[in-house]
Enzyme design. Structure first.
Site, PDB file in Angstrom:
ATOM      1  N   ASP A   1       0.882  -1.196  -0.188  1.00 39.42           N
ATOM      2  CA  ASP A   1      -0.072  -0.674  -0.392  1.00 39.42           C
ATOM      3  C   ASP A   1       0.639   1.379  -0.014  1.00 39.42           C
ATOM      4  O   ASP A   1       1.627   1.702   0.733  1.00 39.42           O
ATOM      5  CB  ASP A   1      -1.258  -0.322   1.317  1.00 39.42           C
ATOM      6  CG  ASP A   1      -2.176  -0.943   1.471  1.00 39.42           C
ATOM      7  OD1 ASP A   1      -1.825  -2.186   0.851  1.00 39.42           O
ATOM      8  OD2 ASP A   1      -2.966  -1.110   2.056  1.00 39.42           O
TER       9      ASP A   1
ATOM     10  N   ASN B   1     -10.544  -1.506   0.473  1.00 41.22           N
ATOM     11  CA  ASN B   1     -11.793  -0.519   0.677  1.00 41.22           C
ATOM     12  C   ASN B   1     -11.304   1.062   0.829  1.00 41.22           C
ATOM     13  O   ASN B   1     -12.429   1.601   0.742  1.00 41.22           O
ATOM     14  CB  ASN B   1     -12.041  -1.072   2.486  1.00 41.22           C
ATOM     15  CG  ASN B   1     -10.901  -1.012   3.335  1.00 41.22           C
ATOM     16  OD1 ASN B   1      -9.304  -1.453   2.472  1.00 41.22           O
ATOM     17  ND2 ASN B   1     -10.427  -1.175   4.013  1.00 41.22           N
ATOM     18  N   HIS B   2     -10.313   1.596   0.500  1.00 44.46           N
ATOM     19  CA  HIS B   2     -10.446   2.776   0.843  1.00 44.46           C
ATOM     20  C   HIS B   2     -10.350   3.651  -0.454  1.00 44.46           C
ATOM     21  O   HIS B   2     -10.034   4.754  -0.401  1.00 44.46           O
ATOM     22  CB  HIS B   2      -9.023   2.926   1.628  1.00 44.46           C
ATOM     23  CG  HIS B   2      -8.686   2.453   3.196  1.00 44.46           C
ATOM     24  ND1 HIS B   2     -10.379   3.715   3.589  1.00 44.46           N
ATOM     25  CD2 HIS B   2      -7.984   1.911   3.844  1.00 44.46           C
ATOM     26  CE1 HIS B   2      -9.772   3.162   5.150  1.00 44.46           C
ATOM     27  NE2 HIS B   2      -8.842   2.516   4.860  1.00 44.46           N
TER      28      HIS B   2
ATOM     29  N   ASN C   1      -4.642   3.702  -0.683  1.00 38.82           N
ATOM     30  CA  ASN C   1      -3.730   5.227   0.155  1.00 38.82           C
ATOM     31  C   ASN C   1      -3.304   6.146  -1.033  1.00 38.82           C
ATOM     32  O   ASN C   1      -2.706   6.992  -0.064  1.00 38.82           O
ATOM     33  CB  ASN C   1      -3.482   4.549   1.124  1.00 38.82           C
ATOM     34  CG  ASN C   1      -3.605   3.935   1.806  1.00 38.82           C
ATOM     35  OD1 ASN C   1      -3.500   2.736   1.780  1.00 38.82           O
ATOM     36  ND2 ASN C   1      -5.197   3.962   2.810  1.00 38.82           N
TER      37      ASN C   1
ATOM     38  N   HIS D   1      -0.664  -2.529   5.891  1.00 36.25           N
ATOM     39  CA  HIS D   1       0.359  -1.667   6.087  1.00 36.25           C
ATOM     40  C   HIS D   1       1.652  -1.838   7.471  1.00 36.25           C
ATOM     41  O   HIS D   1       2.264  -1.134   7.174  1.00 36.25           O
ATOM     42  CB  HIS D   1      -0.528  -0.686   6.587  1.00 36.25           C
ATOM     43  CG  HIS D   1      -0.926   0.628   5.908  1.00 36.25           C
ATOM     44  ND1 HIS D   1      -1.484   2.093   5.775  1.00 36.25           N
ATOM     45  CD2 HIS D   1      -1.401  -0.159   4.785  1.00 36.25           C
ATOM     46  CE1 HIS D   1      -2.625   2.074   4.848  1.00 36.25           C
ATOM     47  NE2 HIS D   1      -2.743   0.595   4.389  1.00 36.25           N
TER      48      HIS D   1
END
Ligand SMILES: [Fe+2]
Ligand SMILES: [Fe+2]
Length: 278
Positions: free
Chosen positions: A23, A82-83, A55, A193
């Site tokens: 990420d 999901n982000h 992200n 992360h």
């Protein structure tokens, strides 16, 4: 003698070196990719670079300038999680064929974007599949295991299959690794992360890691300024998340060597960029 050389050449040309970057978080993450990837790609002879970018735009979501920045730095394809929905303008990119961006395939029908991407690398068909886990995730996703089975039926038979399994629980990720490892070639977990030290070849075939980790600010909690997150744990009240845009950057990735039949090598490729902003 000449035959032997020819054989070596043929085998070598079928080997794909794939770098999967964990990420990429905000400005620090983008700086890490821009400053590390071009030289790394050249030095290690990498054929395909994939990065999870859920992200990438100020910590949550995607935007056209940030995606273009990563394409310019040498990322060939993008996965997410999901982000990815956090910035409205980014959602439109998911349906634009100009941008090779995936969102998890096991969102319910009707959601924008796609969860599978076919591409050709050194004339070898490669299929990238993005899935999201269900354990400890607050949304109600379709079954990622059976979604993988269905998607695989539509993939070319000789394709190299690469999966980003975006999930919280290590158990779900490892279960998926063994479930899909007899059919996929590379399975990389994302979302937490924090890179895990379990790079392994599962089922004698697929390179696997529970989490590729993060590319972003080192002095942070998952890319976010520490004070607010600690306050949140102490008070149980939501605190404003501030991104860390300066200081050292960690670059977390895994590098896999893949043939049509299987992954022959997987190793972590982690670096640190110890420069101040500007
Ligand atoms: Fe993330
Ligand atoms: Fe996530």
């Amino acid at each position: 003698m000449q035959d032997k050389n020819l054989k070596f050449k043929t085998q070598n040309s079928k080997l794909l070196k794939v770098l999967f970057i964990g990420d990429v978080v905000g400005k620090s993450g983008r700086r890490g990719v821009k400053e590390i990837l071009p030289a790394l790609r050249k030095e290690r002879g990498i054929d395909l670079v994939i990065a999870n970018i859920e992200n990438i735009a100020h910590g949550k979501g995607i935007s056209e300038p940030t995606v273009r920045e990563m394409m310019g730095a040498g990322v060939d394809a993008f996965t997410s999680g999901n982000h990815v929905w956090a910035k409205k303008e980014g959602i439109f990119l998911l349906d634009n064929p100009e941008f090779p961006i995936l969102r998890p395939a096991n969102y319910p029908p009707g959601v924008p974007g796609r969860g599978m991407l076919e591409m050709s690398v050194k004339k070898q068909p490669v299929v990238i599949i993005n899935l999201i886990g269900r354990v400890f995730m607050k949304d109600d996703f379709d079954d990622p295991f059976r979604a993988f089975d269905s998607l695989l039926k539509t993939a070319p038979k000789n394709a190299i299959i690469i999966v980003d399994f975006h999930a919280e629980a290590t158990s779900e990720k490892r279960a998926f690794g063994f479930y899909a490892g007899d059919r996929a070639h590379l399975i990389c977990g994302t979302h937490t992360h924090v890179g895990t030290a379990d790079t392994v070849i599962v089922n004698g075939r697929a390179g696997y890691v529970t989490d590729a980790g993060m590319t972003g600010a080192e002095d942070s909690i998952l890319g976010v300024a520490k004070d607010g997150i600690i306050a949140q744990f102490l008070t149980q009240l939501h605190a404003r998340h501030t991104m860390v845009d300066a200081g050292a950057v960690i670059f977390n990735s895994v590098l896999a060597e893949i043939t049509v039949g299987k992954c022959v090598k997987i190793e972590r490729c982690d670096m640190i960029l110890n420069k101040e902003r500007g």
